[in-house]
Write a protein that holds these residues in place. Structure first.
Motif, mmCIF file in Angstrom:
data_model
loop_
_atom_site.group_PDB
_atom_site.id
_atom_site.type_symbol
_atom_site.label_atom_id
_atom_site.label_comp_id
_atom_site.label_asym_id
_atom_site.label_seq_id
_atom_site.Cartn_x
_atom_site.Cartn_y
_atom_site.Cartn_z
ATOM 1 N N HIS A 335 49.547 3.522 51.452
ATOM 2 C CA HIS A 335 48.863 3.715 50.177
ATOM 3 C C HIS A 335 47.470 4.298 50.408
ATOM 4 N N TYR A 336 47.133 5.345 49.660
ATOM 5 C CA TYR A 336 45.794 5.937 49.721
ATOM 6 C C TYR A 336 44.905 5.276 48.662
ATOM 7 N N CYS A 337 43.726 4.850 49.079
ATOM 8 C CA CYS A 337 42.810 4.142 48.176
ATOM 9 C C CYS A 337 41.687 5.025 47.654
ATOM 10 N N GLY A 338 41.359 6.109 48.361
ATOM 11 C CA GLY A 338 40.118 6.835 48.111
ATOM 12 C C GLY A 338 39.063 6.348 49.086
ATOM 13 N N LEU A 339 37.945 7.035 49.148
ATOM 14 C CA LEU A 339 36.877 6.672 50.072
ATOM 15 C C LEU A 339 36.244 5.343 49.669
ATOM 16 N N VAL A 340 35.985 4.503 50.660
ATOM 17 C CA VAL A 340 35.381 3.190 50.421
ATOM 18 C C VAL A 340 33.877 3.283 50.618
ATOM 19 N N THR A 341 33.129 2.985 49.575
ATOM 20 C CA THR A 341 31.676 2.968 49.669
ATOM 21 C C THR A 341 31.122 1.947 48.701
ATOM 22 N N ALA A 342 29.982 1.366 49.066
ATOM 23 C CA ALA A 342 29.293 0.438 48.175
ATOM 24 C C ALA A 342 28.302 1.161 47.280
ATOM 25 N N VAL A 343 28.221 2.490 47.426
ATOM 26 C CA VAL A 343 27.241 3.291 46.671
ATOM 27 C C VAL A 343 27.879 3.798 45.383
ATOM 28 N N SER A 344 27.189 3.605 44.276
ATOM 29 C CA SER A 344 27.660 4.144 43.001
ATOM 30 C C SER A 344 27.271 5.612 42.913
ATOM 31 N N ASN A 345 28.185 6.449 42.447
ATOM 32 C CA ASN A 345 27.886 7.881 42.317
ATOM 33 C C ASN A 345 27.702 8.277 40.859
ATOM 34 N N THR A 346 27.349 7.289 40.012
ATOM 35 C CA THR A 346 27.188 7.573 38.589
ATOM 36 C C THR A 346 25.740 7.871 38.200
ATOM 37 N N SER A 347 24.797 7.632 39.093
ATOM 38 C CA SER A 347 23.390 7.873 38.767
ATOM 39 C C SER A 347 23.134 9.374 38.666
ATOM 40 N N PRO A 348 22.247 9.788 37.748
ATOM 41 C CA PRO A 348 21.943 11.217 37.628
ATOM 42 C C PRO A 348 21.248 11.747 38.872
ATOM 43 N N ARG A 349 21.514 12.995 39.218
ATOM 44 C CA ARG A 349 20.896 13.621 40.382
ATOM 45 C C ARG A 349 19.460 14.039 40.034
ATOM 46 N N PRO A 350 18.508 13.833 40.923
ATOM 47 C CA PRO A 350 17.121 14.207 40.623
ATOM 48 C C PRO A 350 16.958 15.718 40.555
ATOM 49 N N SER A 351 15.991 16.153 39.749
ATOM 50 C CA SER A 351 15.746 17.593 39.630
ATOM 51 C C SER A 351 14.964 18.112 40.827
ATOM 52 N N HIS A 352 14.251 17.237 41.508
ATOM 53 C CA HIS A 352 13.469 17.659 42.666
ATOM 54 C C HIS A 352 13.696 16.688 43.817
ATOM 55 N N ARG A 353 13.952 17.237 44.988
ATOM 56 C CA ARG A 353 14.142 16.429 46.186
ATOM 57 C C ARG A 353 13.057 16.772 47.203
ATOM 58 N N GLN A 532 49.901 -1.541 42.012
ATOM 59 C CA GLN A 532 50.176 -0.173 42.424
ATOM 60 C C GLN A 532 49.487 0.866 41.550
ATOM 61 N N THR A 533 48.998 0.474 40.368
ATOM 62 C CA THR A 533 48.431 1.464 39.450
ATOM 63 C C THR A 533 47.284 2.222 40.078
ATOM 64 N N GLY A 534 46.296 1.467 40.627
ATOM 65 C CA GLY A 534 45.143 2.117 41.235
ATOM 66 C C GLY A 534 45.512 2.941 42.445
ATOM 67 N N ILE A 535 46.511 2.469 43.204
ATOM 68 C CA ILE A 535 46.963 3.208 44.383
ATOM 69 C C ILE A 535 47.515 4.565 43.981
ATOM 70 N N ARG A 536 48.336 4.587 42.933
ATOM 71 C CA ARG A 536 48.914 5.871 42.501
ATOM 72 C C ARG A 536 47.820 6.819 42.035
ATOM 73 N N GLU A 537 46.826 6.270 41.318
ATOM 74 C CA GLU A 537 45.748 7.131 40.830
ATOM 75 C C GLU A 537 44.971 7.733 41.992
ATOM 76 N N ALA A 538 44.693 6.919 43.030
ATOM 77 C CA ALA A 538 43.949 7.425 44.181
ATOM 78 C C ALA A 538 44.767 8.467 44.942
ATOM 79 N N ALA A 539 46.079 8.220 45.053
ATOM 80 C CA ALA A 539 46.933 9.163 45.785
ATOM 81 C C ALA A 539 47.035 10.499 45.081
ATOM 82 N N ASN A 540 47.025 10.449 43.753
ATOM 83 C CA ASN A 540 47.161 11.688 43.000
ATOM 84 C C ASN A 540 45.842 12.420 42.825
ATOM 85 N N GLY A 541 44.730 11.723 43.094
ATOM 86 C CA GLY A 541 43.415 12.303 42.833
ATOM 87 C C GLY A 541 42.976 13.268 43.890
#
Length: 541
Positions: A335-353, A532-541
């Motif tokens: 079963h493929y889960c997707g990448l495992v990370t504790a970091v949320s990727n929902t925060s907006p990206r800064p305009s200046h780095r 299995q629901t989440g597994i199928r979603e990760a495999a298809n993503g």
């Protein structure tokens, strides 16, 4: 907390626990109530002696929390009378003052805990859940809570433990009856915050000295003694903890085959636990892995003793099942889960780095990369040098850390062992320089930071393969350590924009949640379709 009671047919059905909070001040009671309702515990609030007497008589609470000040005002007698008729129901006394009168009364009514304000809502919730669970067990109930055990050897870095920590956190957040016990071999112990419901046993540390070769990391004992000690600790922990699920990370047989006796013993039980193998997407050179597994009997071990294989990655990024022959070993159970990370990727990206962050993961073998960066920085005039923060990691040897720290200070760079806000720093950095470890690159993707990867040379080729794949997809820039000359790095440090920003990607980053859903559902024996629901979603993503 969902206690179990027999229905009219003798089957076990679940009902919601009920807690009575007897507290005059609504401002005190509300956050306590909210903390319990959040995890599915019912709450009734009594503000006066009359409301308390009515509630105690009518609703039969599973646990009572009483404010000592409220009780002292008008309710000691009511609670004391109720206690005589209900000696088994747990009581928690809360107080803003710690004095002999309140303590003595709490002892007379056999309170299970005396909490002095202010106290942590998280710990309050954990205490209530624990007392409810113990009360049910004492009555012969069946809801002891699900137990998950995780094994990670972690001899070079912190990557395996980081993934397990992220998954464990997701499990205990979603399944509030679950407990996770981690077996860790890192010299730092459980370096990451584990949170409620998660604990660990520290195994004697090891050092990897070559491909599939280890030696004791700290103890001055023979390899066989270290192996026997680790195997004994693992076996005793499994016997005592009796996990519903055993999740083994990366090493199917464990270091020195220390898991083999445990796997065989569990496999012979009438009702064995679910045994799951968790693998990052890229392990090493595929042909080398397959040959090594065949020669060591790993294929048969997986086939005979493992129920499922979870891949911490995306099928279209790297088809792990195909490269390592997993589908042939365990057909239909990969079963493929997707990448495992504790970091949320929902925060907006800064305009200046701005600024450059250099991090070496655990840091045990990161010194060549750090030295190369500092030598590149040294080539620049002081006025040209950008703001650079170097984060060594907790596993870097002390004398090497001191040498590199002195070098950095002479160049005006900041050198630290660790930071608590790495995610924020990555989101705002103009460039992230790191090795090719799974967690470092996954966090880079999640934060969208432009990244230069300088992968580890060996003993495994995993980092080189991962860095090459990331560069091929335009997600990151990559240099080998031999290509990362002081002159090349000086040019990059002078103008970080040379390293192109990440391209858009379609990689799933929900691996921790998907793996937790699967493992938690298996432990709680929910219908297969749920897990299995989440597994199928990760495999298809």
């Amino acid at each position: 907390m969902l206690p179990q009671e027999p229905d009219e047919n003798g089957s076990q059905v679940r009902r919601m626990s009920l807690v009575l909070i007897y507290e005059q001040e609504s401002a005190v009671a509300k956050p306590l109530s909210d903390a319990l309702v959040e995890v599915g515990i019912g709450v009734r609030h009594a503000r006066s002696e009359f409301e308390a007497r009515t509630a105690l008589k009518s609703c039969c609470p599973d646990l009572v929390c009483i404010g000592a000040e409220t009780g002292a005002h008008d309710g000691y007698a009511a609670v004391s009378r109720w206690r005589r008729a209900n000696p088994e129901t747990p009581i928690v006394v809360m107080s803003g003052r710690d004095d002999l009168t309140r303590r003595s009364w709490a002892e007379r009514i056999d309170a299970k805990a005396f909490l002095l304000h202010p106290f942590s809502l998280t710990r309050f919730r954990e205490l209530v859940q624990y007392l409810l669970r113990q009360a049910i067990l004492s009555k012969g109930g069946l809801c002891a809570g699900s137990s998950i055990m995780m094994y990670s050897h972690d001899t070079i870095g912190l990557g395996h433990m980081r993934r397990n920590s992220a998954i464990a956190s997701q499990i205990t957040s979603k399944f509030t009856d679950a407990s996770v016990l981690m077996l860790v071999g890192s010299p730092t112990g459980a370096f990451f915050d584990l949170g409620p419901g998660v604990d660990f046993i520290k195994l004697p540390s090891l050092v990897k000295v070559g491909r599939d070769r280890w030696q004791p990391g700290s103890l001055r004992v023979s390899a066989s003694t270290a192996r026997d000690l680790r195997a004994s600790l693992i076996s005793n922990a499994v016997d005592t903890y009796q996990p519903d699920v055993l999740l083994v990370d990366h090493e199917p047989a464990g270091v020195w085959d220390e898991l083999v006796p445990v796997l065989k013993k569990l496999g012979s039980l009438p009702s064995p636990p679910r045994i799951v193998l968790g693998l990052r997407d890229i392990l090493d050179d595929p042909e080398r892995i397959k040959a090594g597994w065949r020669s060591r009997g790993i294929c048969e071990l997986i086939r005979n003793y493992y129920d499922d294989i979870l891949i911490y990655g995306n099928r279209h990024f790297f088809p792990t099942h195909d490269h390592y022959g997993l589908e042939e070993i365990k057909p239909g159970r990969v079963h493929y889960c997707g990448l495992v990370t504790a970091v949320s990727n929902t925060s907006p990206r800064p305009s200046h780095r701005s600024g450059i962050v250099v991090a070496g993961g655990g840091g045990r073998d990161a010194a060549p990369m750090f030295r190369a960066i500092l030598e590149g920085l040294e080539r620049l005039a002081p006025a040209e040098r950008p703001a650079v923060k170097l984060i060594s990691g907790p596993l870097m040897e002390g004398d090497i850390r001191s040498e590199l720290s002195d070098f950095a200070n002479k160049l005006g760079a900041v050198f630290v062992t660790s930071v608590s806000d790495l995610t924020t720093r990555l989101r705002n950095a103009a460039l992230f320089v790191t090795m090719g470890g799974y967690n470092s690159l996954t966090e880079a993707i999640a934060t969208g930071v432009p990244t230069l990867v300088i992968p580890r040379t060996g003993p495994s080729s995993e980092q080189r393969l991962r860095a090459a794949k990331m560069a091929e997809l335009g997600l990151m820039n990559s240099l080998t350590i031999s290509e990362a000359s002081p002159e090349v790095l000086a040019t990059i440090l002078r103008n970080p924009a040379i390293c192109r920003a990440q391209k858009a990607h379609d990689l799933s980053l929900n691996g921790a949640k998907t793996a937790a859903d699967f493992i938690g559902s298996v432990a709680l024996k929910l219908p297969t379709s749920v897990s299995q629901t989440g597994i199928r979603e990760a495999a298809n993503g």
